[in-house]
Design a protein around this motif. Structure first.
Motif, mmCIF file in Angstrom:
data_model
loop_
_atom_site.group_PDB
_atom_site.id
_atom_site.type_symbol
_atom_site.label_atom_id
_atom_site.label_comp_id
_atom_site.label_asym_id
_atom_site.label_seq_id
_atom_site.Cartn_x
_atom_site.Cartn_y
_atom_site.Cartn_z
ATOM 1 N N ASN A 6 0.860 -1.179 0.000
ATOM 2 C CA ASN A 6 0.000 0.000 0.000
ATOM 3 C C ASN A 6 0.899 1.233 0.000
ATOM 4 O O ASN A 6 1.354 1.687 1.049
ATOM 5 C CB ASN A 6 -0.900 -0.027 1.236
ATOM 6 C CG ASN A 6 -2.027 0.975 1.164
ATOM 7 O OD1 ASN A 6 -2.239 1.616 0.135
ATOM 8 N ND2 ASN A 6 -2.743 1.132 2.271
ATOM 9 N N LYS A 29 3.806 -1.029 -10.456
ATOM 10 C CA LYS A 29 2.899 -2.133 -10.804
ATOM 11 C C LYS A 29 3.616 -3.239 -11.587
ATOM 12 O O LYS A 29 3.257 -4.417 -11.489
ATOM 13 C CB LYS A 29 1.727 -1.596 -11.625
ATOM 14 C CG LYS A 29 0.792 -0.678 -10.860
ATOM 15 C CD LYS A 29 -0.070 -1.444 -9.869
ATOM 16 C CE LYS A 29 -1.174 -0.562 -9.326
ATOM 17 N NZ LYS A 29 -2.057 -1.285 -8.391
ATOM 18 N N LYS A 36 -1.161 -1.482 -4.045
ATOM 19 C CA LYS A 36 -2.078 -0.358 -4.245
ATOM 20 C C LYS A 36 -1.254 0.928 -4.290
ATOM 21 O O LYS A 36 -0.459 1.201 -3.390
ATOM 22 C CB LYS A 36 -3.096 -0.287 -3.111
ATOM 23 C CG LYS A 36 -4.083 0.863 -3.260
ATOM 24 C CD LYS A 36 -5.060 0.920 -2.087
ATOM 25 C CE LYS A 36 -6.005 2.098 -2.245
ATOM 26 N NZ LYS A 36 -6.947 2.219 -1.085
ATOM 27 N N THR A 38 -1.247 5.021 -4.449
ATOM 28 C CA THR A 38 -2.017 6.237 -4.199
ATOM 29 C C THR A 38 -1.110 7.441 -4.403
ATOM 30 O O THR A 38 0.057 7.429 -3.995
ATOM 31 C CB THR A 38 -2.570 6.258 -2.764
ATOM 32 O OG1 THR A 38 -3.431 5.128 -2.578
ATOM 33 C CG2 THR A 38 -3.348 7.536 -2.486
ATOM 34 N N ASN A 56 -4.391 3.793 -8.156
ATOM 35 C CA ASN A 56 -5.638 3.285 -7.576
ATOM 36 C C ASN A 56 -6.448 4.345 -6.851
ATOM 37 O O ASN A 56 -7.676 4.271 -6.819
ATOM 38 C CB ASN A 56 -5.331 2.147 -6.594
ATOM 39 C CG ASN A 56 -4.603 0.987 -7.247
ATOM 40 O OD1 ASN A 56 -3.394 0.873 -7.135
ATOM 41 N ND2 ASN A 56 -5.329 0.137 -7.947
ATOM 42 N N GLU A 57 -5.758 5.304 -6.256
ATOM 43 C CA GLU A 57 -6.448 6.293 -5.421
ATOM 44 C C GLU A 57 -5.713 7.623 -5.542
ATOM 45 O O GLU A 57 -4.495 7.672 -5.724
ATOM 46 C CB GLU A 57 -6.440 5.839 -3.960
ATOM 47 C CG GLU A 57 -7.325 6.642 -3.034
ATOM 48 C CD GLU A 57 -8.686 5.999 -2.820
ATOM 49 O OE1 GLU A 57 -9.670 6.752 -2.702
ATOM 50 O OE2 GLU A 57 -8.751 4.755 -2.762
#
Length: 352
Positions: A6, A29, A36, A38, A56-57
């Motif tokens: 994350n 990635k 994830k 962000t 993702n965010e």
């Protein structure tokens, strides 16, 4: 080290800086497909990242009256339980926010007085321009086990063109009777003061030459605060001035329709490079903002610099000597026309 699950990437400065951090998402990635990713950015630049396929965010930096709100940003970040964070653009406040948010791995520069707030440090002085800004950014990924070498042939920005904004550009082209069979040249005169610029007078010379070509559509772009600057380049009624009319997403869609993008060192020239457009850029010899660090990261970039020789060049020296004005606009015009000719020939060959 343990692979991040994350990850927070922090780039809270300007348009070009954010564009030059976008390839990090794909690289993360590539190595950690389930991680994830962000991004924390300013509201001003969120349109660059919110449609990105490898992000993702998106979190928006909380600011009040231009000042970063430490408490509210910590409250926002803690909720996401990030295990690692990379502060691509370091400031004391963003470094402190990540520290107080309890991120286990905090990556940043080792050369600031507040670098003790990072527990994974990269020791590189960017001001010496020993490599391109994007390459400095990619180097930060070594701290999470990603050792990649990029170049303009292999880099991918994954900058997205939004469908709704394409419709807006279609409407603008129709309103201004733009013939889409003609090459579109965009000239963007402003830079927000991030570099020493080629003057409006010199760019006006270029606008006169370009607008005299019947087979070219010349469009001027800029922010709302640059309207008066852009107006100086409207040398006749053939020139289309869109300064202050477009959002960042709409600028992206417009640039995606151009043949050549021409500007000083500024964010939109990096958008153009990310979209694989031909770019013509004007850069001072001043090392901190030279083309060595800030040129469009593309195989389709043409750079013009002052012909004067500088030793230990400083911003004050650049401004006092007007060295940028030694750039010959006839040379620039001829380069743009050669690009257009090459593009036409390429399209002709592809259609055969």
């Amino acid at each position: 080290m343990k692979a991040p699950e994350n990850l927070l990437i922090v780039r809270t400065d300007r348009i070009g800086d954010v564009v030059l951090s976008l390839p990090l998402a794909r690289l993360v990635k590539k190595h950690y497909k389930d991680c994830k990713v962000t991004y924390l950015v300013r509201d001003y630049t969120r349109e660059l990242v919110e449609d990105h396929p490898y992000i993702n965010e998106v979190l928006i930096l909380n600011e009040s009256n231009g000042k970063v709100n430490i408490k509210s940003n910590i409250q926002q970040i803690v909720k996401f339980r990030f295990d690692a964070g990379i502060v691509v653009y370091p400031t004391f406040r963003t470094a402190l926010i990540l520290f107080l948010s309890g991120l286990k791995t905090r990556i940043g520069t080792g050369y600031r007085w507040y670098s003790f707030l990072f527990n994974k440090k990269v020791f590189e002085h960017r001001k010496y321009a020993e490599k391109h800004e994007l390459e400095f950014n990619v180097n930060l990924l070594k701290m999470i086990g990603i050792d990649e070498t990029i170049n303009p042939d292999t880099v991918r920005f994954d900058l997205q063109v939004n469908g709704r904004t394409v419709e807006k550009i279609n409407e603008l082209f129709s309103e201004h009777n733009v013939d889409e069979n003609r090459p579109v040249v965009i000239v963007h005169p402003g830079s927000g003061g991030s570099a020493v610029d080629l003057s409006a007078e010199k760019l006006k010379e270029l606008a006169v030459m370009l607008s005299a070509e019947n087979d070219i559509t010349l469009i001027i772009t800029g922010s709302a605060s640059e309207k008066s600057l852009c107006e100086q380049l409207v040398v006749n009624d053939k020139v289309i001035n869109l300064a202050g009319f477009l959002s960042i997403k709409e600028i992206i869609a417009l640039i995606n329709r151009c043949t050549v993008f021409v500007s000083n060192s500024t964010g939109p020239i990096h958008i153009a490079a990310a979209l694989d457009k031909h770019t013509v850029g004007f850069y001072p010899n001043l090392l901190a903002c030279s083309h060595k660090r800030w040129r469009p990261y593309s195989t389709k970039s043409e750079i013009f610099t002052p012909v004067t020789e500088c030793k230990d060049c400083a911003r004050e020296q650049c401004l006092s000597t007007n060295c940028m004005n030694t750039i010959n606009m006839k040379d620039v015009f001829e380069k743009i026309m050669s690009i257009i000719k090459f593009q036409k020939q390429t399209e002709f060959n592809n259609d055969r």
